[in-house]
Design a protein around this motif. Sequence first.
Motif, PDB file in Angstrom:
ATOM      1  N   GLN A 197      21.585   2.042 -12.847  1.00 32.73           N
ATOM      2  CA  GLN A 197      21.834   2.215 -11.416  1.00 32.73           C
ATOM      3  C   GLN A 197      20.721   3.036 -10.769  1.00 32.73           C
ATOM      4  OE1 GLN A 197      25.747   3.870 -10.840  1.00 32.73           O
ATOM      5  NE2 GLN A 197      26.776   1.886 -11.141  1.00 32.73           N
ATOM      6  N   VAL A 198      20.314   4.097 -11.442  1.00 36.32           N
ATOM      7  CA  VAL A 198      19.214   4.915 -10.919  1.00 36.32           C
ATOM      8  C   VAL A 198      17.943   4.089 -10.828  1.00 36.32           C
ATOM      9  CG1 VAL A 198      17.737   6.902 -11.381  1.00 36.32           C
ATOM     10  CG2 VAL A 198      20.196   7.095 -11.763  1.00 36.32           C
ATOM     11  N   GLN A 199      17.671   3.314 -11.877  1.00 37.85           N
ATOM     12  CA  GLN A 199      16.467   2.480 -11.883  1.00 37.85           C
ATOM     13  C   GLN A 199      16.481   1.478 -10.730  1.00 37.85           C
ATOM     14  OE1 GLN A 199      16.439  -1.061 -13.923  1.00 37.85           O
ATOM     15  NE2 GLN A 199      14.483  -0.749 -15.030  1.00 37.85           N
ATOM     16  N   GLN A 200      17.610   0.799 -10.528  1.00 31.21           N
ATOM     17  CA  GLN A 200      17.705  -0.212  -9.476  1.00 31.21           C
ATOM     18  C   GLN A 200      17.515   0.416  -8.095  1.00 31.21           C
ATOM     19  OE1 GLN A 200      21.516  -2.031 -10.230  1.00 31.21           O
ATOM     20  NE2 GLN A 200      20.828  -2.927 -12.185  1.00 31.21           N
ATOM     21  N   GLY A 201      18.055   1.623  -7.918  1.00 24.11           N
ATOM     22  CA  GLY A 201      17.883   2.304  -6.640  1.00 24.11           C
ATOM     23  C   GLY A 201      16.439   2.639  -6.362  1.00 24.11           C
ATOM     24  N   LEU A 202      15.717   3.094  -7.378  1.00 21.51           N
ATOM     25  CA  LEU A 202      14.302   3.446  -7.203  1.00 21.51           C
ATOM     26  C   LEU A 202      13.434   2.210  -7.012  1.00 21.51           C
ATOM     27  CD1 LEU A 202      13.946   6.346  -9.808  1.00 21.51           C
ATOM     28  CD2 LEU A 202      13.907   6.534  -7.316  1.00 21.51           C
ATOM     29  N   ILE A 203      13.763   1.135  -7.717  1.00 23.47           N
ATOM     30  CA  ILE A 203      12.994  -0.102  -7.541  1.00 23.47           C
ATOM     31  C   ILE A 203      13.187  -0.639  -6.127  1.00 23.47           C
ATOM     32  CG2 ILE A 203      12.859  -2.528  -8.252  1.00 23.47           C
ATOM     33  CD1 ILE A 203      13.385  -1.633 -11.104  1.00 23.47           C
ATOM     34  N   ALA A 204      14.412  -0.542  -5.616  1.00 20.94           N
ATOM     35  CA  ALA A 204      14.672  -0.974  -4.241  1.00 20.94           C
ATOM     36  C   ALA A 204      13.891  -0.125  -3.246  1.00 20.94           C
ATOM     37  CB  ALA A 204      16.170  -0.902  -3.945  1.00 20.94           C
ATOM     38  N   THR A 205      13.831   1.154  -3.520  1.00 19.29           N
ATOM     39  CA  THR A 205      13.060   2.056  -2.653  1.00 19.29           C
ATOM     40  C   THR A 205      11.587   1.697  -2.689  1.00 19.29           C
ATOM     41  OG1 THR A 205      14.650   3.845  -3.009  1.00 19.29           O
ATOM     42  CG2 THR A 205      12.465   4.462  -2.222  1.00 19.29           C
ATOM     43  N   GLN A 206      11.076   1.392  -3.898  1.00 19.55           N
ATOM     44  CA  GLN A 206       9.674   0.986  -4.022  1.00 19.55           C
ATOM     45  C   GLN A 206       9.388  -0.274  -3.219  1.00 19.55           C
ATOM     46  OE1 GLN A 206       8.852   2.577  -8.606  1.00 19.55           O
ATOM     47  NE2 GLN A 206       8.814   0.419  -8.166  1.00 19.55           N
ATOM     48  N   ALA A 207      10.291  -1.239  -3.307  1.00 15.80           N
ATOM     49  CA  ALA A 207      10.097  -2.498  -2.582  1.00 15.80           C
ATOM     50  C   ALA A 207      10.078  -2.266  -1.076  1.00 15.80           C
ATOM     51  CB  ALA A 207      11.202  -3.488  -2.958  1.00 15.80           C
ATOM     52  N   GLN A 208      10.960  -1.391  -0.626  1.00 13.96           N
ATOM     53  CA  GLN A 208      11.006  -1.072   0.797  1.00 13.96           C
ATOM     54  C   GLN A 208       9.720  -0.392   1.248  1.00 13.96           C
ATOM     55  OE1 GLN A 208      13.462  -1.927   2.961  1.00 13.96           O
ATOM     56  NE2 GLN A 208      12.123  -1.130   4.569  1.00 13.96           N
ATOM     57  N   GLU A 209       9.199   0.502   0.393  1.00 11.09           N
ATOM     58  CA  GLU A 209       7.954   1.190   0.725  1.00 11.09           C
ATOM     59  C   GLU A 209       6.806   0.198   0.826  1.00 11.09           C
ATOM     60  OE1 GLU A 209       7.629   4.028  -2.395  1.00 11.09           O
ATOM     61  OE2 GLU A 209       8.939   5.510  -1.430  1.00 11.09           O
ATOM     62  N   VAL A 210       6.765  -0.772  -0.105  1.00  9.49           N
ATOM     63  CA  VAL A 210       5.705  -1.785  -0.084  1.00  9.49           C
ATOM     64  C   VAL A 210       5.811  -2.628   1.182  1.00  9.49           C
ATOM     65  CG1 VAL A 210       4.830  -3.874  -1.194  1.00  9.49           C
ATOM     66  CG2 VAL A 210       5.458  -1.885  -2.585  1.00  9.49           C
ATOM     67  N   GLN A 211       7.036  -3.024   1.521  1.00  6.18           N
ATOM     68  CA  GLN A 211       7.234  -3.835   2.720  1.00  6.18           C
ATOM     69  C   GLN A 211       6.832  -3.079   3.980  1.00  6.18           C
ATOM     70  OE1 GLN A 211      11.239  -5.262   3.166  1.00  6.18           O
ATOM     71  NE2 GLN A 211      10.778  -6.494   4.981  1.00  6.18           N
ATOM     72  N   THR A 212       7.154  -1.788   3.999  1.00  8.11           N
ATOM     73  CA  THR A 212       6.801  -0.973   5.161  1.00  8.11           C
ATOM     74  C   THR A 212       5.291  -0.877   5.313  1.00  8.11           C
ATOM     75  OG1 THR A 212       8.836   0.309   4.933  1.00  8.11           O
ATOM     76  CG2 THR A 212       7.052   1.304   6.218  1.00  8.11           C
ATOM     77  N   ARG A 213       4.605  -0.682   4.180  1.00  6.07           N
ATOM     78  CA  ARG A 213       3.152  -0.562   4.239  1.00  6.07           C
ATOM     79  C   ARG A 213       2.489  -1.856   4.703  1.00  6.07           C
ATOM     80  NH1 ARG A 213       3.705   2.345  -0.651  1.00  6.07           N
ATOM     81  NH2 ARG A 213       3.095   0.492  -1.851  1.00  6.07           N
ATOM     82  N   THR A 214       3.010  -2.994   4.226  1.00  6.73           N
ATOM     83  CA  THR A 214       2.367  -4.273   4.558  1.00  6.73           C
ATOM     84  C   THR A 214       2.589  -4.698   6.002  1.00  6.73           C
ATOM     85  OG1 THR A 214       4.318  -5.449   3.717  1.00  6.73           O
ATOM     86  CG2 THR A 214       2.469  -5.124   2.186  1.00  6.73           C
ATOM     87  N   THR A 215       3.530  -4.063   6.686  1.00  2.63           N
ATOM     88  CA  THR A 215       3.744  -4.397   8.104  1.00  2.63           C
ATOM     89  C   THR A 215       2.887  -3.556   9.034  1.00  2.63           C
ATOM     90  OG1 THR A 215       5.610  -2.848   8.205  1.00  2.63           O
ATOM     91  CG2 THR A 215       6.124  -5.151   7.684  1.00  2.63           C
ATOM     92  N   ARG A 216       2.131  -2.633   8.480  1.00  7.58           N
ATOM     93  CA  ARG A 216       1.258  -1.811   9.321  1.00  7.58           C
ATOM     94  C   ARG A 216       0.092  -2.637   9.837  1.00  7.58           C
ATOM     95  NH1 ARG A 216       0.915   3.365   5.197  1.00  7.58           N
ATOM     96  NH2 ARG A 216       3.079   4.052   5.431  1.00  7.58           N
ATOM     97  N   PRO A 217      -0.448  -2.271  10.991  1.00  4.90           N
ATOM     98  CA  PRO A 217      -1.539  -3.046  11.605  1.00  4.90           C
ATOM     99  C   PRO A 217      -2.737  -3.249  10.692  1.00  4.90           C
ATOM    100  CG  PRO A 217      -0.665  -1.459  13.144  1.00  4.90           C
ATOM    101  CD  PRO A 217      -0.006  -1.168  11.853  1.00  4.90           C
ATOM    102  N   GLU A 218      -3.045  -2.265   9.867  1.00  3.71           N
ATOM    103  CA  GLU A 218      -4.250  -2.374   9.046  1.00  3.71           C
ATOM    104  C   GLU A 218      -4.144  -3.452   7.968  1.00  3.71           C
ATOM    105  OE1 GLU A 218      -2.088   1.453   7.583  1.00  3.71           O
ATOM    106  OE2 GLU A 218      -2.415   0.335   9.461  1.00  3.71           O
ATOM    107  N   TYR A 219      -2.889  -3.940   7.712  1.00  7.62           N
ATOM    108  CA  TYR A 219      -2.711  -4.989   6.711  1.00  7.62           C
ATOM    109  C   TYR A 219      -2.740  -6.389   7.324  1.00  7.62           C
ATOM    110  CZ  TYR A 219      -1.485  -1.615   3.101  1.00  7.62           C
ATOM    111  OH  TYR A 219      -1.511  -0.599   2.198  1.00  7.62           O
ATOM    112  N   ALA A 220      -2.831  -6.462   8.655  1.00  7.97           N
ATOM    113  CA  ALA A 220      -2.829  -7.751   9.336  1.00  7.97           C
ATOM    114  C   ALA A 220      -4.106  -8.535   8.983  1.00  7.97           C
ATOM    115  CB  ALA A 220      -2.738  -7.545  10.846  1.00  7.97           C
ATOM    116  N   LEU A 221      -4.040  -9.895   9.087  1.00  8.51           N
ATOM    117  CA  LEU A 221      -5.194 -10.747   8.755  1.00  8.51           C
ATOM    118  C   LEU A 221      -6.370 -10.418   9.665  1.00  8.51           C
ATOM    119  CD1 LEU A 221      -3.488 -14.219   8.162  1.00  8.51           C
ATOM    120  CD2 LEU A 221      -4.477 -12.678   6.456  1.00  8.51           C
TER     121      LEU A 221
END
Length: 344
Positions: A318-342
Amino acid sequence: MKDYLEGKISAEDFLDSGLAKEFAGLKKTNGRGEYDDDGLNTASMSPRKTLAALIRFKETYQQDPARITKNEKGVITLDSIGDAGADLENAPSDSGVDVPTARSAKADAYIRYMEKHPEEANSDHWEDRMASSKLSMADRARVIESRDKLRNETTAKKALEEQKSYQEIAGLADKVIRSKDSGSLEALRTKNYDVYTKLLDLQTNPPDPADMDNEDFTKMANYGNPAFPQDALRAYVHGTIDQDTYANAMQHYDIEQTVKPILAMPAIKPVMEKLKLPIIGENKKLFDSQIAVVLNDMMEANDGKRPSLLEIQAAAQQVQQGLIATQAQEVQTRTTRPEYALGK
């Protein structure tokens, strides 16, 4: 003396016919001194003590002639570590052993002396002593090996004693800070007056919060370090962290120490390491921290008993799944920033 050492006369004969005539203070085996009736002298040394010393002297001589030395004034010394290189040259005539054997025996005497007096291993004179005795390279190596071994043992023992003292001080200070224990504060007064006065000063004159770095300390905390209590105390008394941060950090340290033996079990440790593999960066440390808290809560709910292996594994997943979900959210947040745009 020569006849006694060669076994031609007994210790009693040597005392009565030799020593007692030379030294008026020695009593003979009949309990009287040789010169007790001259009106000037009265023997006081009991024959029992003299005979015991003679027997020990002879036994020592027979085991190791090099332990018996005589200086230029004729004074005989037992267990001497003095520079007797010249005397060893006369070993064949003086003690019936060849010079190399006498020098090897001298090296043995050096080693025994250091083992009996470990503090002497730190002396700077051993090279001079060995040179004076003209020890062979092999005998020098034996002496140096024993010297260095004793030095290392002394250093390790001193470090252990210092660590034990630090742990005691940290334990007393912890009770003062977290529990305001007056008895521990009074004990600190005699154990470490500097810490005692610093804790008193912090209670009446707390440092400016602007000078503290509570968040950074918590982020960098290494709860697996045995010296963490001392590190936390040092940060608190130096005004780096406040009392709440110290208390929370020490509470978590206690939790990790409680669950540490369980997490080190052969049936559990590999499972935890496998679950950590998909976790990246600082989240690995967060995984360890959260597992410790969860496991401690499970033990408290189970009257201090260890949960089953299946329960521990399920909680860790359960702890692992929670942290992996947090990691995925962090990655998604970073990729939506303007500097990641094409094209950026």
